[in-house]
Scaffold this active site. Sequence first.
Site, mmCIF file in Angstrom:
data_model
loop_
_atom_site.group_PDB
_atom_site.id
_atom_site.type_symbol
_atom_site.label_atom_id
_atom_site.label_comp_id
_atom_site.label_asym_id
_atom_site.label_seq_id
_atom_site.Cartn_x
_atom_site.Cartn_y
_atom_site.Cartn_z
ATOM 1 N N ASP A 93 -59.108 -4.406 -34.081
ATOM 2 C CA ASP A 93 -59.326 -3.361 -33.081
ATOM 3 C C ASP A 93 -59.716 -4.096 -31.803
ATOM 4 O OD1 ASP A 93 -60.234 -1.349 -31.442
ATOM 5 O OD2 ASP A 93 -61.928 -0.760 -32.719
ATOM 6 N N LYS A 128 -59.294 -4.404 -21.114
ATOM 7 C CA LYS A 128 -58.285 -3.536 -21.729
ATOM 8 C C LYS A 128 -57.745 -2.501 -20.737
ATOM 9 C CE LYS A 128 -57.768 -0.637 -25.833
ATOM 10 N NZ LYS A 128 -58.446 -0.236 -27.073
ATOM 11 N N GLU A 176 -54.466 3.646 -32.492
ATOM 12 C CA GLU A 176 -55.849 3.716 -33.001
ATOM 13 C C GLU A 176 -56.081 4.961 -33.878
ATOM 14 O OE1 GLU A 176 -57.997 3.207 -29.349
ATOM 15 O OE2 GLU A 176 -57.404 1.104 -29.221
ATOM 16 N N ASP A 229 -62.109 10.351 -30.471
ATOM 17 C CA ASP A 229 -62.516 8.962 -30.211
ATOM 18 C C ASP A 229 -63.231 8.883 -28.859
ATOM 19 O OD1 ASP A 229 -62.737 6.284 -29.685
ATOM 20 O OD2 ASP A 229 -60.660 5.786 -30.140
#
Length: 585
Positions: free
Chosen positions: A9, A70, A147, A169
Amino acid sequence: MKELIVGIDLGTTNSVLAVSIEGQIKVIDIHGQPTMPSCVGLDSSGKLIVGQTAKNQLIAAPDATILSIKRKMGEDTKVRLGDKEFSPEEISSFILRELKQEGERQLGQPLRKAVITVPAFFNERQRKATQIAGELAGWDVVRIINEPTAAALAYGANRTADETMLVYDLGGGTFDVSVVVVEKGVVEVKASHGDTHLGGDDFDDLLVAHAIAAFKARHGVDLAGDSKVQRRLKVVLERAKCRLSDEPFVAVREEYLDGKHHLEMELDRRAYEALIEPFLEKTLTCIHQALQDAKLIPKNLDKIMLVGGSTRTPLVHLLLQQRIEVEPRWEINPDLIVAMGAAIQGAVIAGETHHSILVDITPHTFSTSSIGFFEDDERLISVPIIPRNTPLPASKSEVFFTLTDHQAEVRVEATQGENPLAEQNTLIGAFMVEGLSKVPSGNPVVVHFDLDLNGMLKVTATEKNTGLAKSVIMDTRGAHVLNLDQARRNIDSLLGPIDSETVGTKQAESDGELEADAEPEEMLITAKDLRKRAETLIQKNVDLSDADEVRDLIHRSAEAIKNRDWNLLNKSNAALGDLLFYLED
Ligand code: AMP
């Protein structure tokens, strides 16, 4: 030996490495921790540092430290680190390389292949950039997966019946919600929605603004323009925010914040949650949008799964429960679930058929009680402190207030069960706290529950203003055997009589530790349950060879009981439990 294919991850805030070892999904500690900050820096000698060491220098050396790369993946841009410039792929590759090296060190073998996760909203460019980062780090990136798909896999999505799930999330920088549908073992993201600028960082910023305002009001010094102070406060308040998920109040103290005065303040969970509620409302709007895109309504959802550190905030659970009317699942650590799902995908690609995640959770809710209203009547109601399905060990507290002026004592109860009325749940223990201050009603008393893996519950009640406290350790293990005779009769009817001496339980007491040896009894109850499920399964036409294995395990279980071989019973329970896990719908 099969080659290991790890799951990664690669998160905005933290990254995690997991792998399937002998069918068990394991998270590999990086620098001693399961999560590694996705942070890259140069130390004072110009050496590259990655992870917590880099994050530690964020305040002191912001120009030599990079966080949240990211967000820039897939952009044609460069970021400066010291006197050099790097692409987002290169910075991400430093993170991925660190995971590789540390993983190899921990496992004592080379790691080559990886499944890496990306947000469902990532476009092709961003996915490609992630793949390149992996390759630059020396990984053979065998697959990039979404994800939410990984989260669904971690909850056994590919093994369950057809289901419709919502993956919620809420991380540090972004919020994503996905509708994931499982059909014939195939996991598919039907719709995704979210906000790329909504997450725990925003909550930290609100707390920083709140602290700066409080400091100004108290000392007349405005620190709003001081970026160094802001960064310092962000670190301290982020930590305090995390504690607020488990405690009703958190004291914050930062010495010489402006060089002269200390910051001293107390954060209150209710006030904090009121502050962030507008953000959480936005997440609900996103949910409805995602459901609409998938042409579904909340009623169609079978499950909600929580992902991301910020979902530990109690208000998140409450809002989802109240407004979507589906109880969210959070048995699997929300920081680790995505990497674990990626490791499952890796194991499947490597040809493994059996993989599982072990979670220790409490199957019951532990509550204390307080006077409240139930159907318009004043009653003693249950106030959950540790809700069922909470991963263990768990440590949580809540605040209560005295009802009358000069109230000198309070009774603290601990119960187990799901009923809103305290009397309908099983009482585990109770004690009095005496000698409270002679003050008007509304005197706050904090009740703290610490539940360990062995079922020992430590209950502490503290008068907030004086620190007067009393702690009692209670044994919860016997408590769920509501009626021992009934349980014995059930077991006898199924498995034959059991020597009563071996089946001991103890009533929980309010003072002192108990030495209850409830294990054989619990094992017998488990054996009974497993046997019932196994027999139902055999009747349902399972594959012949599976049926034989199930029968064999039932036989072993019966033999173990006959010989009072608890060790063997424990093993056959575990084996039967595992097998049923795979065979049952
Ligand atoms: P992630 O991006 O999933 O690693 O989540 C990181 C975010 O989760 C950060 O904003 C953390 O401050 C937040 N977080 C981590 N633990 C907790 C907690 N116990 N309560 C509230 N927020 C948390």
